[in-house]
Design a protein around this motif. Structure first.
Motif, mmCIF file in Angstrom:
data_model
loop_
_atom_site.group_PDB
_atom_site.id
_atom_site.type_symbol
_atom_site.label_atom_id
_atom_site.label_comp_id
_atom_site.label_asym_id
_atom_site.label_seq_id
_atom_site.Cartn_x
_atom_site.Cartn_y
_atom_site.Cartn_z
ATOM 1 N N ALA A 118 0.714 4.597 -1.042
ATOM 2 C CA ALA A 118 -0.606 4.449 -0.427
ATOM 3 C C ALA A 118 -1.721 4.743 -1.429
ATOM 4 C CB ALA A 118 -0.723 5.357 0.789
ATOM 5 N N HIS A 119 -1.573 5.791 -2.231
ATOM 6 C CA HIS A 119 -2.602 6.097 -3.236
ATOM 7 C C HIS A 119 -2.646 5.020 -4.323
ATOM 8 C CE1 HIS A 119 -4.237 9.917 -1.936
ATOM 9 N NE2 HIS A 119 -3.011 10.315 -1.635
ATOM 10 N N ALA A 120 -1.494 4.506 -4.709
ATOM 11 C CA ALA A 120 -1.484 3.421 -5.700
ATOM 12 C C ALA A 120 -2.192 2.196 -5.142
ATOM 13 C CB ALA A 120 -0.047 3.086 -6.097
ATOM 14 N N ALA A 121 -1.909 1.862 -3.890
ATOM 15 C CA ALA A 121 -2.570 0.705 -3.271
ATOM 16 C C ALA A 121 -4.079 0.922 -3.215
ATOM 17 C CB ALA A 121 -2.005 0.471 -1.868
ATOM 18 N N ARG A 122 -4.485 2.134 -2.883
ATOM 19 C CA ARG A 122 -5.922 2.424 -2.830
ATOM 20 C C ARG A 122 -6.549 2.331 -4.220
ATOM 21 N NH1 ARG A 122 -10.421 1.379 -0.834
ATOM 22 N NH2 ARG A 122 -11.940 3.062 -0.831
ATOM 23 N N ALA A 123 -5.830 2.779 -5.235
ATOM 24 C CA ALA A 123 -6.335 2.667 -6.609
ATOM 25 C C ALA A 123 -6.600 1.205 -6.957
ATOM 26 C CB ALA A 123 -5.345 3.276 -7.595
ATOM 27 N N PHE A 124 -5.686 0.329 -6.580
ATOM 28 C CA PHE A 124 -5.874 -1.097 -6.857
ATOM 29 C C PHE A 124 -7.038 -1.665 -6.060
ATOM 30 C CE2 PHE A 124 -1.613 -0.766 -8.669
ATOM 31 C CZ PHE A 124 -1.791 -1.494 -9.834
ATOM 32 N N GLU A 125 -7.173 -1.244 -4.812
ATOM 33 C CA GLU A 125 -8.309 -1.700 -4.007
ATOM 34 C C GLU A 125 -9.633 -1.305 -4.656
ATOM 35 O OE1 GLU A 125 -6.873 -1.729 0.658
ATOM 36 O OE2 GLU A 125 -8.097 -0.077 -0.056
ATOM 37 N N VAL A 126 -9.760 -0.022 -4.988
ATOM 38 C CA VAL A 126 -11.020 0.476 -5.543
ATOM 39 C C VAL A 126 -11.328 -0.204 -6.870
ATOM 40 C CG1 VAL A 126 -12.204 2.521 -6.438
ATOM 41 C CG2 VAL A 126 -10.863 2.687 -4.350
ATOM 42 N N SER A 127 -10.301 -0.472 -7.653
ATOM 43 C CA SER A 127 -10.519 -1.105 -8.961
ATOM 44 C C SER A 127 -10.960 -2.564 -8.831
ATOM 45 C CB SER A 127 -9.269 -0.992 -9.836
ATOM 46 O OG SER A 127 -8.252 -1.839 -9.363
ATOM 47 N N THR A 128 -10.855 -3.126 -7.627
ATOM 48 C CA THR A 128 -11.274 -4.512 -7.393
ATOM 49 C C THR A 128 -12.359 -4.576 -6.320
ATOM 50 O OG1 THR A 128 -9.510 -4.835 -5.778
ATOM 51 C CG2 THR A 128 -9.046 -5.465 -8.065
ATOM 52 N N ALA A 129 -13.308 -3.659 -6.399
ATOM 53 C CA ALA A 129 -14.458 -3.640 -5.476
ATOM 54 C C ALA A 129 -14.037 -3.544 -4.016
ATOM 55 C CB ALA A 129 -15.362 -4.847 -5.717
ATOM 56 N N ASP A 130 -13.051 -2.675 -3.752
ATOM 57 C CA ASP A 130 -12.595 -2.414 -2.378
ATOM 58 C C ASP A 130 -12.067 -3.645 -1.647
ATOM 59 O OD1 ASP A 130 -12.681 0.341 -2.082
ATOM 60 O OD2 ASP A 130 -14.827 0.332 -1.668
ATOM 61 N N ASP A 131 -11.321 -4.467 -2.340
ATOM 62 C CA ASP A 131 -10.723 -5.647 -1.726
ATOM 63 C C ASP A 131 -9.455 -5.239 -0.962
ATOM 64 O OD1 ASP A 131 -9.531 -8.043 -1.029
ATOM 65 O OD2 ASP A 131 -9.729 -8.935 -3.024
ATOM 66 N N PRO A 132 -9.499 -5.255 0.388
ATOM 67 C CA PRO A 132 -8.327 -4.830 1.154
ATOM 68 C C PRO A 132 -7.111 -5.740 0.957
ATOM 69 C CG PRO A 132 -10.032 -5.677 2.619
ATOM 70 C CD PRO A 132 -10.620 -5.637 1.242
ATOM 71 N N ALA A 133 -7.320 -6.984 0.558
ATOM 72 C CA ALA A 133 -6.187 -7.881 0.297
ATOM 73 C C ALA A 133 -5.356 -7.374 -0.884
ATOM 74 C CB ALA A 133 -6.677 -9.300 0.034
ATOM 75 N N ILE A 134 -6.020 -6.770 -1.853
ATOM 76 C CA ILE A 134 -5.307 -6.208 -3.005
ATOM 77 C C ILE A 134 -4.444 -5.030 -2.562
ATOM 78 C CG2 ILE A 134 -5.603 -5.070 -5.254
ATOM 79 C CD1 ILE A 134 -6.287 -8.099 -5.230
ATOM 80 N N GLY A 135 -5.007 -4.175 -1.711
ATOM 81 C CA GLY A 135 -4.233 -3.053 -1.177
ATOM 82 C C GLY A 135 -3.052 -3.537 -0.354
ATOM 83 N N ALA A 136 -3.272 -4.556 0.469
ATOM 84 C CA ALA A 136 -2.187 -5.111 1.283
ATOM 85 C C ALA A 136 -1.081 -5.685 0.401
ATOM 86 C CB ALA A 136 -2.727 -6.184 2.221
ATOM 87 N N ASN A 137 -1.473 -6.329 -0.685
ATOM 88 C CA ASN A 137 -0.483 -6.865 -1.615
ATOM 89 C C ASN A 137 0.334 -5.743 -2.251
ATOM 90 O OD1 ASN A 137 0.718 -9.048 -3.266
ATOM 91 N ND2 ASN A 137 -0.277 -7.919 -4.928
ATOM 92 N N GLN A 138 -0.330 -4.664 -2.612
ATOM 93 C CA GLN A 138 0.380 -3.536 -3.218
ATOM 94 C C GLN A 138 1.324 -2.883 -2.208
ATOM 95 O OE1 GLN A 138 -0.027 -3.228 -6.484
ATOM 96 N NE2 GLN A 138 1.604 -1.719 -6.515
ATOM 97 N N ILE A 139 0.896 -2.796 -0.958
ATOM 98 C CA ILE A 139 1.767 -2.259 0.097
ATOM 99 C C ILE A 139 2.985 -3.169 0.268
ATOM 100 C CG2 ILE A 139 1.923 -1.863 2.604
ATOM 101 C CD1 ILE A 139 0.568 0.439 1.015
#
Length: 179
Positions: A118-139
């Motif tokens: 979850a923290h890794a996914a959030r790191a990716f989201e934040v690094s891409t201007a809070d794009d939730p699709a990036i977090g979903a992909n990491q999940i």
């Protein structure tokens, strides 16, 4: 689902499998941390310590010390306004912490299994201007990394707890996918 007062059967080999999973989930986020703090090895050391435990090393003071050091790196980067790097370091802390999963049927113990992802996914989201699709992909990637042993262990525990902001949401998403 287990009740809050029960204990869970958890073998040492299962605990190692959970730690290896958490380390694998946290590892991709190291690139985010390294971009901001290339000379700070604390999160990498925490993930390496988790991997060492997963492959047979003792659950030692070194593992705990590496987790605390990575936690300091997370706080320092957060204080510096480097939120994505801080979340990446928190993923490393969680990876090391996975080795300390307790056989207690409490929802909070699920964090030991899923917080690194979850923290890794959030790191990716934040690094891409809070794009939730990036977090979903990491999940989704973290779901793929979960072995049958990890899923079996997770299912012995209650569902992930409520709260925890966006990281908590991501953890609950992964929890639902794995069950």
């Amino acid at each position: 689902m287990a009740d809050d007062s029960a204990t869970i059967e958890l073998s040492h080999s299962e605990l190692r499998e959970v730690a290896g999973y958490a380390a694998a989930c946290a590892h991709p986020a190291l690139a985010i941390f390294d971009r901001e703090r290339p000379d700070d090895e604390r999160p990498r050391a925490a993930i390496d310590a988790a991997l060492s435990f997963a492959t047979g090393a003792a659950r030692s003071r070194r593992l705990r010390d590496c987790a605390w050091a990575a936690a300091r790196a997370a706080q320092e980067t957060r204080d510096a306004g480097l939120v994505a790097a801080s979340e990446a370091a928190r993923a490393a802390v969680a990876a090391a912490g996975a080795a300390f999963l307790h056989p207690l049927a409490r929802a909070t113990q699920v964090k030991h299994i899923l917080a690194a992802a979850a923290h890794a996914a959030r790191a990716f989201e934040v690094s891409t201007a809070d794009d939730p699709a990036i977090g979903a992909n990491q999940i989704a990637q973290s779901r793929i990394l979960a072995t049958p042993v990890v899923v079996d262990v997770l299912k012995r525990y209650p569902r992930a707890p409520l709260g925890g902001g966006r990281v908590g949401e991501l953890m609950r998403q992964l929890d639902a996918l794995l069950r």
